[in-house]
Enzyme design. Sequence first.
Site, PDB file in Angstrom:
ATOM      1  N   GLY A  50     -91.089 -33.696 -53.087  1.00  0.00           N
ATOM      2  CA  GLY A  50     -91.410 -34.595 -51.978  1.00  0.00           C
ATOM      3  C   GLY A  50     -91.064 -36.047 -52.241  1.00  0.00           C
ATOM      4  N   ASP A 106     -94.900 -38.929 -53.192  1.00  0.00           N
ATOM      5  CA  ASP A 106     -94.637 -39.201 -51.779  1.00  0.00           C
ATOM      6  C   ASP A 106     -95.907 -39.558 -51.027  1.00  0.00           C
ATOM      7  OD1 ASP A 106     -95.652 -36.632 -52.112  1.00  0.00           O
ATOM      8  OD2 ASP A 106     -94.167 -35.631 -50.861  1.00  0.00           O
ATOM      9  N   ASP A 109    -102.981 -37.168 -50.494  1.00  0.00           N
ATOM     10  CA  ASP A 109    -103.719 -36.433 -49.467  1.00  0.00           C
ATOM     11  C   ASP A 109    -105.136 -36.174 -49.983  1.00  0.00           C
ATOM     12  OD1 ASP A 109    -104.323 -34.950 -47.216  1.00  0.00           O
ATOM     13  OD2 ASP A 109    -103.202 -33.190 -47.820  1.00  0.00           O
ATOM     14  N   LYS A 137    -102.986 -41.048 -46.957  1.00  0.00           N
ATOM     15  CA  LYS A 137    -103.689 -40.582 -45.755  1.00  0.00           C
ATOM     16  C   LYS A 137    -105.112 -41.116 -45.752  1.00  0.00           C
ATOM     17  CE  LYS A 137    -101.307 -36.279 -44.762  1.00  0.00           C
ATOM     18  NZ  LYS A 137    -101.415 -34.837 -44.583  1.00  0.00           N
ATOM     19  N   PHE A 158    -100.191 -34.138 -40.437  1.00  0.00           N
ATOM     20  CA  PHE A 158     -99.150 -33.588 -41.309  1.00  0.00           C
ATOM     21  C   PHE A 158     -97.801 -34.237 -40.976  1.00  0.00           C
ATOM     22  CE2 PHE A 158     -96.279 -30.683 -43.305  1.00  0.00           C
ATOM     23  CZ  PHE A 158     -96.961 -30.389 -44.474  1.00  0.00           C
ATOM     24  N   VAL A 159     -97.191 -34.829 -41.971  1.00  0.00           N
ATOM     25  CA  VAL A 159     -95.929 -35.544 -41.748  1.00  0.00           C
ATOM     26  C   VAL A 159     -94.778 -34.848 -42.472  1.00  0.00           C
ATOM     27  CG1 VAL A 159     -97.003 -37.793 -41.388  1.00  0.00           C
ATOM     28  CG2 VAL A 159     -96.373 -37.093 -43.709  1.00  0.00           C
ATOM     29  N   ASP A 165     -91.718 -31.967 -46.663  1.00  0.00           N
ATOM     30  CA  ASP A 165     -91.305 -30.745 -45.960  1.00  0.00           C
ATOM     31  C   ASP A 165     -92.453 -30.078 -45.228  1.00  0.00           C
ATOM     32  OD1 ASP A 165     -92.631 -29.801 -48.385  1.00  0.00           O
ATOM     33  OD2 ASP A 165     -91.844 -27.834 -47.852  1.00  0.00           O
ATOM     34  N   ARG A 171     -86.954 -32.012 -45.029  1.00  0.00           N
ATOM     35  CA  ARG A 171     -86.915 -33.035 -46.084  1.00  0.00           C
ATOM     36  C   ARG A 171     -85.813 -34.052 -45.826  1.00  0.00           C
ATOM     37  NH1 ARG A 171     -90.215 -31.478 -50.332  1.00  0.00           N
ATOM     38  NH2 ARG A 171     -90.297 -29.268 -50.823  1.00  0.00           N
TER      39      ARG A 171
END
Length: 185
Positions: A50, A106, A109, A137, A158-159, A165, A171
Amino acid sequence: MPSAVTGVIHDLERILLTPEQIHARVREMAARLNAELAGKVATVVALMDGGLFFVADLLRGLEMPVRLFTLSASSYHGGTATSGEVKVNWPANLDLRGQDVLLLDDILDTGLTLSVIRDRILAQEPASLRTCVLLSKRRQRLRDVPLDDAGFEIDDEFVVGYGMDYQGRFRNLPCIGILNPNKPS
Ligand code: IMP
Ligand code: MG
Protein backbone atom coordinates in the site's frame (compact mmCIF):
# COMPACT_ATOMS: atom_id res chain seq x y z
CA MET A 1 -5.47 10.97 -17.63
CA PRO A 2 -4.92 7.76 -19.62
CA SER A 3 -8.21 6.12 -20.66
CA ALA A 4 -7.48 2.96 -18.64
CA VAL A 5 -7.42 5.17 -15.55
CA THR A 6 -10.53 7.22 -16.40
CA GLY A 7 -12.38 3.90 -16.83
CA VAL A 8 -11.44 2.82 -13.32
CA ILE A 9 -12.47 6.20 -11.91
CA HIS A 10 -16.08 5.34 -12.77
CA ASP A 11 -15.87 2.76 -9.97
CA LEU A 12 -15.40 5.61 -7.49
CA GLU A 13 -18.24 7.27 -5.62
CA ARG A 14 -16.09 10.34 -5.29
CA ILE A 15 -12.52 11.54 -5.43
CA LEU A 16 -11.21 12.42 -2.00
CA LEU A 17 -7.75 13.69 -2.92
CA THR A 18 -6.50 14.68 -6.35
CA PRO A 19 -2.97 13.86 -7.54
CA GLU A 20 -2.10 17.57 -7.16
CA GLN A 21 -3.28 17.68 -3.54
CA ILE A 22 -1.39 14.48 -2.73
CA HIS A 23 1.84 15.62 -4.35
CA ALA A 24 1.75 19.05 -2.70
CA ARG A 25 1.29 17.50 0.74
CA VAL A 26 3.96 14.83 0.18
CA ARG A 27 6.40 17.61 -0.79
CA GLU A 28 5.62 19.37 2.50
CA MET A 29 6.20 16.17 4.43
CA ALA A 30 9.56 15.69 2.69
CA ALA A 31 10.57 19.29 3.46
CA ARG A 32 9.87 18.76 7.14
CA LEU A 33 11.95 15.57 7.20
CA ASN A 34 14.76 17.34 5.33
CA ALA A 35 14.90 19.88 8.15
CA GLU A 36 14.63 17.32 10.96
CA LEU A 37 17.07 14.77 9.54
CA ALA A 38 19.61 17.17 7.98
CA GLY A 39 23.14 15.76 8.24
CA LYS A 40 21.88 12.25 9.13
CA VAL A 41 21.29 9.06 7.22
CA ALA A 42 17.64 8.05 7.15
CA THR A 43 16.93 4.34 7.50
CA VAL A 44 13.52 4.01 5.92
CA VAL A 45 11.32 1.07 6.89
CA ALA A 46 8.47 1.12 4.40
CA LEU A 47 5.35 -1.04 4.44
CA MET A 48 4.31 -2.58 1.15
CA ASP A 49 2.30 -2.84 -0.98
CA GLY A 50 0.00 0.00 0.00
CA GLY A 51 2.84 2.41 0.75
CA LEU A 52 4.47 1.93 -2.65
CA PHE A 53 3.57 5.24 -4.28
CA PHE A 54 3.71 7.35 -1.11
CA VAL A 55 7.17 6.00 -0.29
CA ALA A 56 8.43 6.45 -3.86
CA ASP A 57 7.23 10.06 -4.00
CA LEU A 58 8.35 10.99 -0.48
CA LEU A 59 11.81 9.48 -0.90
CA ARG A 60 12.41 11.42 -4.11
CA GLY A 61 11.88 14.59 -2.07
CA LEU A 62 14.41 13.65 0.62
CA GLU A 63 17.84 15.24 0.48
CA MET A 64 19.73 13.18 3.09
CA PRO A 65 21.26 9.78 2.30
CA VAL A 66 18.61 7.08 2.57
CA ARG A 67 18.73 3.34 3.21
CA LEU A 68 15.51 1.60 2.26
CA PHE A 69 14.02 -1.58 3.72
CA THR A 70 10.58 -2.78 2.69
CA LEU A 71 8.34 -4.98 4.80
CA SER A 72 5.08 -6.68 3.99
CA ALA A 73 2.48 -6.95 6.70
CA SER A 74 -0.95 -8.45 6.77
CA SER A 75 -3.42 -8.10 9.57
CA TYR A 76 -6.45 -10.08 10.50
CA HIS A 77 -8.93 -8.31 12.70
CA GLY A 78 -12.58 -7.44 12.93
CA GLY A 79 -15.38 -9.79 13.80
CA THR A 80 -13.44 -12.23 15.97
CA ALA A 81 -12.91 -12.35 19.69
CA THR A 82 -9.18 -11.79 19.33
CA SER A 83 -7.77 -8.29 19.25
CA GLY A 84 -5.96 -9.07 16.01
CA GLU A 85 -2.89 -10.73 14.64
CA VAL A 86 -0.31 -9.07 12.43
CA LYS A 87 2.07 -11.08 10.30
CA VAL A 88 5.23 -9.29 9.20
CA ASN A 89 7.98 -10.58 6.96
CA TRP A 90 10.90 -9.11 8.84
CA PRO A 91 14.24 -9.18 6.95
CA ALA A 92 16.74 -11.25 8.95
CA ASN A 93 19.57 -8.76 8.33
CA LEU A 94 17.66 -5.66 9.43
CA ASP A 95 19.72 -4.14 12.24
CA LEU A 96 18.34 -0.78 13.32
CA ARG A 97 20.48 -0.23 16.41
CA GLY A 98 21.70 3.37 16.52
CA GLN A 99 19.96 4.26 13.25
CA ASP A 100 17.64 7.18 12.56
CA VAL A 101 14.59 5.25 11.45
CA LEU A 102 11.70 6.56 9.39
CA LEU A 103 8.70 4.21 9.43
CA LEU A 104 6.30 4.81 6.54
CA ASP A 105 2.88 3.42 5.74
CA ASP A 106 -0.04 4.37 3.55
CA ILE A 107 -2.82 4.57 6.10
CA LEU A 108 -3.38 4.32 9.83
CA ASP A 109 -6.63 2.53 10.52
CA THR A 110 -6.96 0.35 13.65
CA GLY A 111 -3.29 0.97 14.48
CA LEU A 112 -2.55 -2.74 14.92
CA THR A 113 -0.04 -3.04 12.09
CA LEU A 114 2.06 -0.01 12.92
CA SER A 115 2.02 -0.63 16.66
CA VAL A 116 3.41 -4.15 16.19
CA ILE A 117 6.11 -2.89 13.84
CA ARG A 118 7.00 0.12 16.00
CA ASP A 119 7.48 -2.16 19.01
CA ARG A 120 9.83 -4.40 17.05
CA ILE A 121 11.81 -1.41 15.79
CA LEU A 122 12.07 0.13 19.26
CA ALA A 123 13.28 -3.21 20.66
CA GLN A 124 16.34 -2.80 18.42
CA GLU A 125 17.18 0.53 20.10
CA PRO A 126 17.40 2.92 17.13
CA ALA A 127 18.85 6.40 17.75
CA SER A 128 15.49 7.86 16.73
CA LEU A 129 12.20 6.71 15.27
CA ARG A 130 9.77 8.78 13.23
CA THR A 131 6.45 7.36 12.08
CA CYS A 132 4.71 9.01 9.13
CA VAL A 133 1.63 7.96 7.21
CA LEU A 134 -0.07 9.52 4.23
CA LEU A 135 -3.57 9.07 5.67
CA SER A 136 -4.89 8.82 9.18
CA LYS A 137 -8.49 7.71 9.69
CA ARG A 138 -10.51 9.53 12.32
CA ARG A 139 -11.67 6.57 14.36
CA GLN A 140 -11.09 4.82 17.62
CA ARG A 141 -7.87 2.80 17.39
CA LEU A 142 -7.33 -0.69 18.72
CA ARG A 143 -3.76 0.39 19.45
CA ASP A 144 -2.51 3.90 19.95
CA VAL A 145 0.24 4.85 17.50
CA PRO A 146 2.16 8.09 18.07
CA LEU A 147 2.50 9.75 14.66
CA ASP A 148 5.15 12.30 13.79
CA ASP A 149 3.35 13.36 10.64
CA ALA A 150 0.18 12.43 8.77
CA GLY A 151 -0.50 13.79 5.31
CA PHE A 152 -4.26 13.96 5.67
CA GLU A 153 -6.84 13.10 8.32
CA ILE A 154 -9.80 11.41 6.68
CA ASP A 155 -13.19 10.10 7.78
CA ASP A 156 -13.57 6.42 8.56
CA GLU A 157 -14.33 5.29 5.00
CA PHE A 158 -12.63 2.73 2.81
CA VAL A 159 -10.31 4.43 0.33
CA VAL A 160 -8.46 3.19 -2.74
CA GLY A 161 -5.85 4.50 -5.12
CA TYR A 162 -2.30 5.86 -4.92
CA GLY A 163 -1.12 2.41 -3.79
CA MET A 164 -4.15 1.35 -1.78
CA ASP A 165 -6.32 -1.51 -2.98
CA TYR A 166 -9.70 -3.13 -2.69
CA GLN A 167 -9.30 -6.88 -3.28
CA GLY A 168 -6.08 -6.26 -5.17
CA ARG A 169 -7.48 -3.57 -7.48
CA PHE A 170 -7.27 0.20 -7.83
CA ARG A 171 -3.68 0.62 -6.59
CA ASN A 172 -2.72 2.34 -9.84
CA LEU A 173 -5.21 5.19 -9.54
CA PRO A 174 -3.29 8.49 -9.35
CA CYS A 175 -5.94 9.94 -7.02
CA ILE A 176 -7.40 8.65 -3.75
CA GLY A 177 -11.12 7.94 -3.78
CA ILE A 178 -14.06 6.29 -2.09
CA LEU A 179 -15.38 3.22 -3.86
CA ASN A 180 -18.86 3.25 -5.32
CA PRO A 181 -20.60 0.61 -3.16
CA ASN A 182 -22.83 -0.49 -6.05
CA LYS A 183 -20.14 -0.75 -8.58
CA PRO A 184 -16.78 -2.40 -8.20
CA SER A 185 -17.02 -4.13 -11.56
P1 IMP B 1 -4.39 -1.20 10.64
O1 IMP B 1 -3.50 -2.26 11.19
O2 IMP B 1 -5.85 -1.45 10.87
O3 IMP B 1 -4.00 0.22 11.05
O4 IMP B 1 -4.32 -1.36 9.09
C1 IMP B 1 -3.50 -0.70 8.31
C2 IMP B 1 -3.44 -1.36 6.95
O5 IMP B 1 -4.71 -1.78 6.46
C3 IMP B 1 -2.94 -0.30 6.02
O6 IMP B 1 -1.54 -0.36 5.93
C4 IMP B 1 -3.64 -0.64 4.73
O7 IMP B 1 -2.84 -1.54 4.00
C5 IMP B 1 -4.91 -1.34 5.13
N1 IMP B 1 -6.05 -0.40 5.11
C6 IMP B 1 -6.67 0.16 6.15
N2 IMP B 1 -7.66 0.97 5.75
C7 IMP B 1 -7.66 0.92 4.39
C8 IMP B 1 -8.45 1.57 3.39
O8 IMP B 1 -9.37 2.37 3.62
N3 IMP B 1 -8.14 1.27 2.11
C9 IMP B 1 -7.14 0.41 1.76
N4 IMP B 1 -6.37 -0.20 2.67
C10 IMP B 1 -6.63 0.05 3.99
MG1 MG C 1 -0.63 -1.24 4.39
